[in-house]
Design an enzyme around this catalytic site. Sequence first.
Site, PDB file in Angstrom:
ATOM      1  N   CYS A 261       0.824  -1.206   0.000  1.00  0.00           N
ATOM      2  CA  CYS A 261       0.000   0.000   0.000  1.00  0.00           C
ATOM      3  C   CYS A 261       0.856   1.253   0.000  1.00  0.00           C
ATOM      4  CB  CYS A 261      -0.981  -0.021   1.177  1.00  0.00           C
ATOM      5  SG  CYS A 261      -2.284  -1.275   0.967  1.00  0.00           S
ATOM      6  N   ASP A 262       0.151   2.332  -0.240  1.00  0.00           N
ATOM      7  CA  ASP A 262       0.650   3.661  -0.530  1.00  0.00           C
ATOM      8  C   ASP A 262       2.106   3.970  -0.178  1.00  0.00           C
ATOM      9  OD1 ASP A 262      -1.981   3.616  -1.077  1.00  0.00           O
ATOM     10  OD2 ASP A 262      -2.449   5.539  -0.224  1.00  0.00           O
TER      11      ASP A 262
ATOM     12  N   SER B 148      -5.920  11.547  -2.575  1.00  0.00           N
ATOM     13  CA  SER B 148      -5.857  10.108  -2.758  1.00  0.00           C
ATOM     14  C   SER B 148      -5.820   9.820  -4.252  1.00  0.00           C
ATOM     15  CB  SER B 148      -7.093   9.459  -2.135  1.00  0.00           C
ATOM     16  OG  SER B 148      -7.290   8.166  -2.635  1.00  0.00           O
TER      17      SER B 148
END
Length: 551
Positions: A119-120, A468
């Site tokens: 993830c990110d 986002s």
Amino acid sequence: MRSDGMKKGLERAPHRSLFKALGLTDREIERPMIGIANSANELIPGHLHLHQISEAVKAGIRMAGGTPLEFFTIGICDGIVMGHEGMKYSLSSRELIADSVESMAMAYPFDGLVLIPNCDKIIPGMLMAAARLDIPSIVISGGPMLAGEFQGRKIDLITVFEYVGKVKVGEMTMEELREAEGCACPGIGSCAGMFTANSMNCLTEVLGMALPYNGTIPAVWAERIRLAKETGMQIMELVDSGLKPSAILTAEAFANAITVDMAFGGSTNTSLHLPAIAKEAGILLTLDQFNAFSDKTPHLCSMSPGGPHHLSDLHQAGGIPALMQELSRGGLIRNGARTVTGKTVVENLAGKRVVNPEIIHPLENPYHAMGGLAVLSGNLAPEGAVVKRSAVDDAMLCHTGPARVFDSEEPAMQAILEGRIQKGDVVVIRYEGPKGGPGMREMLSPTSAIAGIGRDRDVALLTDGRFSGGSRGAAIGHISPEAAEGGPIAVVQEGDLIEIDIPAKKLNLLISEDEMKKRLALWKPVKRELKGYLKRYAQLVRSAHTGATFE
């Protein structure tokens, strides 16, 4: 071997004794030692299964004659920390992750390194460490989540954020929202659209630091486990050949990454992470380069949030290799770049093709003639601002409207949900940059609320924070210099007219030069009481145009 420094010779008998306390045999101690940096935890759906990925990697390492040694890093779920104080720790955790992997790989001189993010901020953090350490390294992600289904349509996490706005304006009931929240995220994996996590997982593959299909094989498919085993075996090939990140993370590799990013319409956050990784590799990557590649790269994939397709669709259409092959056909890929396969890009792409041209459009029929991201500049953003052009409605590509000014995310969110934002308004959220937030919070809640109440086609949102990968609409972020550094966004006043011209890449506050100078001369910094890591982070971090890197 690099690991000999901690295990070989008379003086290392005590060290071997400690390894034997772990259950390692003499034969295992003698073999190449491979560090496995795993970000598994029970807080992120994309990381819940990373222990299983790691076991497959270990199996591959052992099959190829190595000894795997696993350690763990932190991981923060942007979706869960969205909209509250926890988001200040998301981007800032990138540096902590890079430092922790560096610390472990220097304390224990591994012969090779396998990185398991999903993830990110975890993905770029681990890649930054790999570039910094420059020992044979390879990445295997946990893979994307499948899309959910609700009332006959595919949905994902971002859909639920937007549904909050629909409930507020009476277009959806609380019962329907509750049903949707149980359908949107059907299981493990990084959220299903081309948001930041999947953008970075795909670009890791393009950079040459992961095996083909790393970015698109769904988390729940057995193919992902097989890829993990292949990754474990391949790190041993890299150790044997001595192929290091410095030979892979070249200017050509970053050019390929930006090109593919533009073609699939990736997250605006890639303009933070790619420069930060490049910096560790000794390469200067500027926002101007993003514009240069965007101008000549067609947008070939319409991925959520801007379009209808999800990562499983892209995989079944041929994945990133098929997209790169199509771009290569137009001379847009640097085919000689080296990769962790031990082969060049052109060798990896041999035989790859687009299986479904509805998902990956041909060069002759792009969704847009130019790439998915654009960098804007002007008197409101002297050092740049970033917008996901592919997710902006045509009606908002050029827009002039009055500023509605907020000094943090929360009051802006309240104004949106209370119906105080009107058609044509330009919402300005400032003091949310890397230093000012601190931590450069994502503004997914406000952008989703704007979309949910049906205002994404007539309201813009500007911020020195970020968005986002799931944000859509005229959402312009990363405005630099940020307000906390005295950037022009700090002196925007309620009602000022702001001009947005995305095709011309312009962002201007419509006041005179003299008035701008007068306001900036009177500006005083906002003081915030900080402690702990955020205090240290705010002292070191620079504005977004640098990739929010440390001084």
